[in-house]
Design a protein around this motif. Sequence first.
Motif, PDB file in Angstrom:
ATOM      1  N   GLU A 144     -49.189 -21.872 -13.971  1.00 18.31           N
ATOM      2  CA  GLU A 144     -50.604 -21.485 -14.117  1.00 18.31           C
ATOM      3  C   GLU A 144     -51.562 -22.574 -13.642  1.00 18.31           C
ATOM      4  N   GLY A 145     -51.050 -23.660 -13.118  1.00 24.58           N
ATOM      5  CA  GLY A 145     -51.912 -24.733 -12.624  1.00 24.58           C
ATOM      6  C   GLY A 145     -52.105 -25.814 -13.663  1.00 24.58           C
ATOM      7  N   PRO A 146     -53.035 -26.701 -13.452  1.00 31.77           N
ATOM      8  CA  PRO A 146     -54.167 -26.617 -12.538  1.00 31.77           C
ATOM      9  C   PRO A 146     -53.774 -26.934 -11.091  1.00 31.77           C
ATOM     10  N   PHE A 147     -54.373 -26.190 -10.181  1.00 35.79           N
ATOM     11  CA  PHE A 147     -54.135 -26.385  -8.761  1.00 35.79           C
ATOM     12  C   PHE A 147     -55.370 -26.987  -8.106  1.00 35.79           C
ATOM     13  N   PHE A 148     -55.144 -27.610  -6.951  1.00 30.71           N
ATOM     14  CA  PHE A 148     -56.223 -28.130  -6.125  1.00 30.71           C
ATOM     15  C   PHE A 148     -56.490 -27.080  -5.056  1.00 30.71           C
ATOM     16  N   TYR A 149     -57.727 -26.569  -4.993  1.00 30.16           N
ATOM     17  CA  TYR A 149     -58.117 -25.512  -4.070  1.00 30.16           C
ATOM     18  C   TYR A 149     -58.952 -26.116  -2.941  1.00 30.16           C
ATOM     19  N   PHE A 150     -58.646 -25.710  -1.708  1.00 31.73           N
ATOM     20  CA  PHE A 150     -59.370 -26.247  -0.562  1.00 31.73           C
ATOM     21  C   PHE A 150     -59.477 -25.198   0.529  1.00 31.73           C
ATOM     22  N   PHE A 151     -60.196 -25.534   1.595  1.00 23.97           N
ATOM     23  CA  PHE A 151     -60.328 -24.628   2.733  1.00 23.97           C
ATOM     24  C   PHE A 151     -60.223 -25.430   4.010  1.00 23.97           C
ATOM     25  N   LEU A 152     -59.853 -24.726   5.070  1.00 25.92           N
ATOM     26  CA  LEU A 152     -59.750 -25.324   6.399  1.00 25.92           C
ATOM     27  C   LEU A 152     -60.461 -24.413   7.390  1.00 25.92           C
ATOM     28  N   ASP A 153     -61.233 -25.019   8.298  1.00 21.84           N
ATOM     29  CA  ASP A 153     -61.904 -24.305   9.379  1.00 21.84           C
ATOM     30  C   ASP A 153     -61.325 -24.794  10.695  1.00 21.84           C
ATOM     31  N   ARG A 154     -60.902 -23.844  11.536  1.00 24.63           N
ATOM     32  CA  ARG A 154     -60.359 -24.239  12.845  1.00 24.63           C
ATOM     33  C   ARG A 154     -61.443 -24.957  13.634  1.00 24.63           C
ATOM     34  N   VAL A 155     -61.100 -26.091  14.210  1.00 25.89           N
ATOM     35  CA  VAL A 155     -62.048 -26.855  15.015  1.00 25.89           C
ATOM     36  C   VAL A 155     -62.298 -26.076  16.304  1.00 25.89           C
ATOM     37  N   PRO A 156     -63.563 -25.719  16.593  1.00 26.73           N
ATOM     38  CA  PRO A 156     -63.865 -24.937  17.802  1.00 26.73           C
ATOM     39  C   PRO A 156     -63.406 -25.660  19.064  1.00 26.73           C
ATOM     40  N   GLY A 157     -62.875 -24.880  19.986  1.00 19.71           N
ATOM     41  CA  GLY A 157     -62.483 -25.442  21.273  1.00 19.71           C
ATOM     42  C   GLY A 157     -61.136 -26.126  21.275  1.00 19.71           C
ATOM     43  N   THR A 158     -60.451 -26.165  20.128  1.00 22.46           N
ATOM     44  CA  THR A 158     -59.123 -26.778  20.129  1.00 22.46           C
ATOM     45  C   THR A 158     -58.080 -25.679  20.191  1.00 22.46           C
ATOM     46  N   PRO A 159     -57.191 -25.771  21.152  1.00 21.55           N
ATOM     47  CA  PRO A 159     -56.143 -24.761  21.268  1.00 21.55           C
ATOM     48  C   PRO A 159     -55.130 -24.911  20.137  1.00 21.55           C
ATOM     49  N   HIS A 160     -54.296 -23.921  19.955  1.00 19.93           N
ATOM     50  CA  HIS A 160     -53.199 -24.059  19.000  1.00 19.93           C
ATOM     51  C   HIS A 160     -52.407 -25.294  19.395  1.00 19.93           C
ATOM     52  N   GLY A 161     -52.029 -26.090  18.398  1.00 19.55           N
ATOM     53  CA  GLY A 161     -51.356 -27.351  18.688  1.00 19.55           C
ATOM     54  C   GLY A 161     -52.333 -28.326  19.298  1.00 19.55           C
ATOM     55  N   GLY A 162     -53.597 -28.268  18.875  1.00 19.76           N
ATOM     56  CA  GLY A 162     -54.714 -29.051  19.405  1.00 19.76           C
ATOM     57  C   GLY A 162     -54.477 -30.534  19.522  1.00 19.76           C
ATOM     58  N   PRO A 163     -55.481 -31.292  19.912  1.00 18.26           N
ATOM     59  CA  PRO A 163     -55.306 -32.720  20.180  1.00 18.26           C
ATOM     60  C   PRO A 163     -54.793 -33.463  18.971  1.00 18.26           C
ATOM     61  N   ARG A 164     -53.929 -34.383  19.226  1.00 14.78           N
ATOM     62  CA  ARG A 164     -53.350 -35.174  18.136  1.00 14.78           C
ATOM     63  C   ARG A 164     -54.285 -36.313  17.770  1.00 14.78           C
ATOM     64  N   ALA A 165     -54.317 -36.614  16.490  1.00 18.71           N
ATOM     65  CA  ALA A 165     -55.088 -37.764  16.028  1.00 18.71           C
ATOM     66  C   ALA A 165     -54.367 -39.032  16.473  1.00 18.71           C
ATOM     67  N   GLU A 166     -55.102 -40.105  16.539  1.00 20.21           N
ATOM     68  CA  GLU A 166     -54.499 -41.389  16.864  1.00 20.21           C
ATOM     69  C   GLU A 166     -53.442 -41.721  15.823  1.00 20.21           C
ATOM     70  N   GLU A 167     -52.380 -42.361  16.246  1.00 18.26           N
ATOM     71  CA  GLU A 167     -51.308 -42.735  15.335  1.00 18.26           C
ATOM     72  C   GLU A 167     -51.712 -43.972  14.547  1.00 18.26           C
ATOM     73  N   GLY A 168     -51.053 -44.164  13.404  1.00  9.99           N
ATOM     74  CA  GLY A 168     -51.293 -45.362  12.604  1.00  9.99           C
ATOM     75  C   GLY A 168     -52.108 -45.064  11.379  1.00  9.99           C
ATOM     76  N   ALA A 169     -52.290 -46.109  10.573  1.00  8.87           N
ATOM     77  CA  ALA A 169     -53.036 -45.938   9.322  1.00  8.87           C
ATOM     78  C   ALA A 169     -54.187 -46.867   9.200  1.00  8.87           C
TER      79      ALA A 169
END
Length: 169
Positions: A144-169
């Motif tokens: 029954e949770g508690p769960f963390f609820y969030f949303f994601l919006d597709r970044v306009p102009g990025t194809p499926h498998g869009g640009p990768r973020a720079e590697e590293g931390a």
Amino acid sequence: MDALEARARFKELREEDGPVDPRELDEIWAALATVRPEDILGEWRGGEFRTGHPLNGTLEKAGWYGKTFAAVHDAKPLICRDATGVLYSDRELGQGEASLWTVEFRGETTATMVYDGRPVLDHFKQVDDTTLMGIMNGKGVPAEGPFFYFFLDRVPGTPHGGPRAEEGA
């Protein structure tokens, strides 16, 4: 609640300044369509619903931007911005990265991100063609949770498998 009502209420709730009732988010979740991992590949900008969950605000402090699903077995759950604004995959915070699987959650099978280094699952459902609703679940979280609820919006102009973020931390 039908799917049209769920989408409309979802859009209203994501604009709320105050707290959002997780029970209402659960009703919306139940009305939304499941998705396949292959259908959500690409780059996504994220946000959270403020439900009073202990994680609320934590990702914002880390500079969380969103998620990138470059391939089914190449998911970056914590794309963050550094102090100069550059996007990167925060592998330290996530204890690795992740992959996408089809997992049963609440009696339905849907695309789920499985973290490499944490006992955490992010389940996804489709709000519309460019928006996903997510529920973070993990080891030790009761049904029954508690769960963390969030949303994601597709970044306009990025194809499926869009640009990768720079590697590293």
